[in-house]
Design an enzyme around this catalytic site. Structure first.
Site, mmCIF file in Angstrom:
data_model
loop_
_atom_site.group_PDB
_atom_site.id
_atom_site.type_symbol
_atom_site.label_atom_id
_atom_site.label_comp_id
_atom_site.label_asym_id
_atom_site.label_seq_id
_atom_site.Cartn_x
_atom_site.Cartn_y
_atom_site.Cartn_z
ATOM 1 N N CYS A 288 -1.871 5.967 -2.795
ATOM 2 C CA CYS A 288 -2.296 5.890 -1.371
ATOM 3 C C CYS A 288 -2.066 7.352 -1.129
ATOM 4 O O CYS A 288 -0.710 7.970 -1.143
ATOM 5 C CB CYS A 288 -0.787 5.018 -0.241
ATOM 6 S SG CYS A 288 -0.371 5.391 0.667
ATOM 7 N N HIS B 154 -1.239 8.556 2.031
ATOM 8 C CA HIS B 154 -0.926 8.574 3.008
ATOM 9 C C HIS B 154 0.928 8.742 2.378
ATOM 10 O O HIS B 154 1.500 9.456 3.535
ATOM 11 C CB HIS B 154 -0.817 7.031 4.081
ATOM 12 C CG HIS B 154 -1.896 7.467 4.521
ATOM 13 N ND1 HIS B 154 -2.876 6.162 4.869
ATOM 14 C CD2 HIS B 154 -2.667 8.625 4.987
ATOM 15 C CE1 HIS B 154 -3.936 6.586 5.232
ATOM 16 N NE2 HIS B 154 -4.101 8.381 5.097
ATOM 17 N N HIS B 155 1.212 8.432 1.704
ATOM 18 C CA HIS B 155 2.555 8.326 0.675
ATOM 19 C C HIS B 155 3.118 7.900 -0.427
ATOM 20 O O HIS B 155 4.235 8.354 -1.019
ATOM 21 C CB HIS B 155 3.626 6.695 1.332
ATOM 22 C CG HIS B 155 2.887 6.446 2.701
ATOM 23 N ND1 HIS B 155 2.271 5.673 3.225
ATOM 24 C CD2 HIS B 155 3.957 6.272 3.818
ATOM 25 C CE1 HIS B 155 2.603 5.054 4.428
ATOM 26 N NE2 HIS B 155 3.502 6.022 5.053
ATOM 27 N N CYS C 61 3.735 1.108 -0.303
ATOM 28 C CA CYS C 61 4.146 1.999 0.943
ATOM 29 C C CYS C 61 4.037 0.204 2.226
ATOM 30 O O CYS C 61 4.870 1.002 3.162
ATOM 31 C CB CYS C 61 3.801 2.825 2.114
ATOM 32 S SG CYS C 61 2.228 2.100 1.843
ATOM 33 N N GLN D 154 -7.432 2.859 0.779
ATOM 34 C CA GLN D 154 -7.527 1.268 -0.787
ATOM 35 C C GLN D 154 -9.685 1.674 -0.315
ATOM 36 O O GLN D 154 -11.031 0.504 -1.217
ATOM 37 C CB GLN D 154 -7.390 0.102 -0.823
ATOM 38 C CG GLN D 154 -8.284 -1.019 -0.858
ATOM 39 C CD GLN D 154 -7.797 -2.094 -0.585
ATOM 40 O OE1 GLN D 154 -6.157 -1.791 -0.204
ATOM 41 N NE2 GLN D 154 -8.440 -3.210 -0.764
#
Ligand code: ZN
Length: 208
Positions: free
Chosen positions: A97, A99-100, A168, A138
């Protein structure tokens, strides 16, 4: 039986669509330095004997997770005129991911309605892997696989569904352990024709 006519072109060979190379250039030494800096920022000593190899291991792990191995994508003429859905279901998928920088893992279901050419089934997993080895969300991963197949195989329709659990979400934040996110991307007849769409979702085990 007659001898081959020399005036006729030779039988059609498999077409190589692409030789796909790794898409991400990871600067491993730079990543190692950054992981050492992160350890210091987290209040740890990167010189500690237990941590001394951690920057290298983490950098190597990211390099592996972000680099798709090269592969040859071969397509074949659809000589039999097969015109039903070709489906590969429950293909394992793992990605990171964006974002994390934490993994998300699950399964993908990929199907297409062949046009002039068909693709080896194992190649569907390769195409998925090509885009999964990236910093992703995703939704984009799902769309990229569907778009790539649409553009390169020119089928009459394509469907891609991904069901994944995001660490996450399950380890931090809402701690929704076991919660699965489902995304889909459809093109052509799989999108527009009700019967094809229904059949595609029935084969994925989901409702269309
Ligand atoms: Zn995330």
């Amino acid at each position: 039986m007659t001898a081959p006519d020399p005036a006729l072109p030779p039988p059609e060979r498999p077409a190589h669509l692409h030789v796909v190379r790794s898409r991400t250039d990871v600067d491993v030494p730079d990543a190692e330095n950054a992981v050492a800096a992160l350890l210091r920022a987290l209040g740890r000593d990167p010189a500690d004997p237990h941590l001394v190899d951690t920057p290298r291991r983490v950098a190597d792990a990211y390099a592996e997770l972000l680099t798709a191995p090269p592969f040859d994508l071969t397509t074949f003429p659809n000589d039999e005129g097969y015109n039903e859905l070709v489906m590969a279901t429950a293909i394992p998928v793992q990605s990171l991911c964006e974002h994390h920088l934490l993994p998300f893992t699950g399964v993908a279901h990929i199907g297409y309605l062949p046009g002039e050419r068909i693709l080896g089934l194992s190649k569907l997993a390769r195409v998925l892997d090509l885009f999964a080895r990236d910093l992703q969300v995703q939704e984009r991963l799902t769309q990229q696989v569907a778009d790539w197949l649409q553009d390169n195989l020119d089928p009459r329709g394509v469907g891609v569904v991904i069901e994944a659990e995001h660490l996450c979400m399950s380890l931090r934040g809402v701690r929704a352990r076991g919660a699965r996110t489902t995304t889909s991307a459809l093109h052509g007849l799989v999108r527009e024709d009700a019967r094809s769409r229904q059949e595609f979702f029935a084969l994925t085990g989901l409702r269309g």
